[in-house]
Design a protein around this motif. Structure first.
Motif, PDB file in Angstrom:
ATOM      1  N   CYS A   8     -30.702 -31.906 -52.264  1.00  0.00           N
ATOM      2  CA  CYS A   8     -29.635 -31.195 -52.970  1.00  0.00           C
ATOM      3  C   CYS A   8     -28.881 -32.061 -53.971  1.00  0.00           C
ATOM      4  O   CYS A   8     -28.553 -31.601 -55.057  1.00  0.00           O
ATOM      5  N   LYS A   9     -28.609 -33.318 -53.591  1.00  0.00           N
ATOM      6  CA  LYS A   9     -27.855 -34.188 -54.510  1.00  0.00           C
ATOM      7  C   LYS A   9     -28.594 -34.405 -55.823  1.00  0.00           C
ATOM      8  O   LYS A   9     -28.041 -34.152 -56.897  1.00  0.00           O
ATOM      9  N   PRO A  10     -29.863 -34.876 -55.782  1.00  0.00           N
ATOM     10  CA  PRO A  10     -30.569 -35.056 -57.060  1.00  0.00           C
ATOM     11  C   PRO A  10     -30.782 -33.745 -57.813  1.00  0.00           C
ATOM     12  O   PRO A  10     -30.710 -33.707 -59.047  1.00  0.00           O
ATOM     13  N   LEU A  11     -31.028 -32.660 -57.070  1.00  0.00           N
ATOM     14  CA  LEU A  11     -31.217 -31.364 -57.722  1.00  0.00           C
ATOM     15  C   LEU A  11     -29.950 -30.924 -58.453  1.00  0.00           C
ATOM     16  O   LEU A  11     -30.000 -30.419 -59.579  1.00  0.00           O
ATOM     17  N   LEU A  12     -28.806 -31.132 -57.806  1.00  0.00           N
ATOM     18  CA  LEU A  12     -27.539 -30.719 -58.413  1.00  0.00           C
ATOM     19  C   LEU A  12     -27.216 -31.572 -59.636  1.00  0.00           C
ATOM     20  O   LEU A  12     -26.691 -31.066 -60.636  1.00  0.00           O
ATOM     21  N   ILE A  13     -27.544 -32.857 -59.575  1.00  0.00           N
ATOM     22  CA  ILE A  13     -27.302 -33.746 -60.726  1.00  0.00           C
ATOM     23  C   ILE A  13     -28.198 -33.344 -61.899  1.00  0.00           C
ATOM     24  O   ILE A  13     -27.749 -33.261 -63.047  1.00  0.00           O
ATOM     25  N   ILE A  14     -29.482 -33.065 -61.597  1.00  0.00           N
ATOM     26  CA  ILE A  14     -30.411 -32.624 -62.660  1.00  0.00           C
ATOM     27  C   ILE A  14     -29.949 -31.294 -63.252  1.00  0.00           C
ATOM     28  O   ILE A  14     -29.964 -31.105 -64.472  1.00  0.00           O
ATOM     29  N   PHE A  15     -29.528 -30.382 -62.362  1.00  0.00           N
ATOM     30  CA  PHE A  15     -29.024 -29.088 -62.838  1.00  0.00           C
ATOM     31  C   PHE A  15     -27.840 -29.264 -63.788  1.00  0.00           C
ATOM     32  O   PHE A  15     -27.747 -28.591 -64.816  1.00  0.00           O
ATOM     33  N   ASN A  16     -26.932 -30.187 -63.434  1.00  0.00           N
ATOM     34  CA  ASN A  16     -25.740 -30.369 -64.256  1.00  0.00           C
ATOM     35  C   ASN A  16     -26.041 -31.008 -65.608  1.00  0.00           C
ATOM     36  O   ASN A  16     -25.325 -30.762 -66.584  1.00  0.00           O
TER      37      ASN A  16
END
Length: 261
Positions: A8-16
């Motif tokens: 979730c952390k890397p996914l959320l950073i990529i999403f942002n």
């Protein structure tokens, strides 16, 4: 929850990062509405006053919205990196607000598109007959000249729209120079009054060397194209935001679970 903990952390950073780019696009559209001569001319011809406060406020609102998206994206990144439930909760709340705003904007764009198509013919004819020429509006005149030169058209339905207009009082000038086949089209964009035609006399008396196609269809196509792009962008960003909301909620649950244990 194992997926949430690891991804979730890397996914959320990529999403942002993608979300920030969408904010830059929205900000760019707002700036484009203010400074681009093309869009100003098209809007003037379609009877949308680009000097009206509402138009300016709409452009400024888009700029502010783009900046807001940047701030929300920053909030999401900080929340993901620090594992803060408070920041993640604020992030989810703001994403839902933005998503609701985009749905409302999309609905208004569809309604406005239909409205333009219904009224465009009468609007264009009225604009030419009442506002084009030395005794009319300088802004509308300049806009019409630009549109007619760029789209290589004349009038709304055609050159006959100028019949009985305030411009066509001189029998030797039944249509404006911007309706003619020009020899310096690129230079005429910035200074329509300096345009030169293949044969000015024959053109302005509607004998030859003028454009017989009206501008209505080209203007409707332009409006449909750009409205369609905006609606498509809104749907794309909205889909991304749903993904962001799900990932942020999943990460928020994981943080809550870690705090309990």
């Amino acid at each position: 929850m194992g997926f949430c903990g690891g991804c979730c952390k890397p996914l959320l950073i990529i999403f942002n990062i993608i979300f920030w780019l969408s904010g830059a696009a929205i900000l760019g559209i707002g700036v484009w509405m203010i400074v681009d001569k093309n869009i100003a001319s098209y809007f003037e011809v379609l009877n949308i006053d680009t000097h009206d406060k509402f138009f300016r406020y709409t452009a400024y609102l888009l700029i502010a919205f783009g900046v807001f998206v940047f701030l929300v994206g920053f909030c999401g990144c900080c929340g993901a990196i620090r594992g803060s439930k408070c920041l993640l909760g604020m992030y989810i709340f703001f994403l839902v607000l933005i998503f609701a705003g985009e749905i409302a904007a999309g609905v208004l764009a569809i309604i406005y598109k239909v409205k333009i198509e219904e009224k465009v013919e009468s609007t264009l004819e009225k604009s030419i007959k009442e506002k084009y020429g030395p005794s009319g509006s300088a802004t509308i005149t300049e806009a019409w000249d630009f549109v007619q030169i760029q789209l290589e058209c004349c009038g709304g339905k055609g050159p006959n729209d100028y019949n009985g207009s305030t411009f066509a009082k001189d029998p030797n000038k039944q249509i404006p120079l911007s309706c003619c086949v020009l020899t310096n089209k690129k230079d005429a964009y910035d200074s329509p009054d300096k345009a030169t035609a293949v044969n000015i006399t024959e053109c302005q008396t509607k004998q030859s060397e003028y454009h017989t196609k009206g501008c209505k269809d080209s203007l409707i196509n332009w409006a449909n194209k750009h409205t369609g792009i905006l609606i498509g962008v809104a749907i794309g960003i909205g889909s991304l935001q749903l993904f962001g909301i799900i990932v942020a909620a999943c990460l928020c649950r994981q943080v809550d679970r870690e705090e309990k244990y």
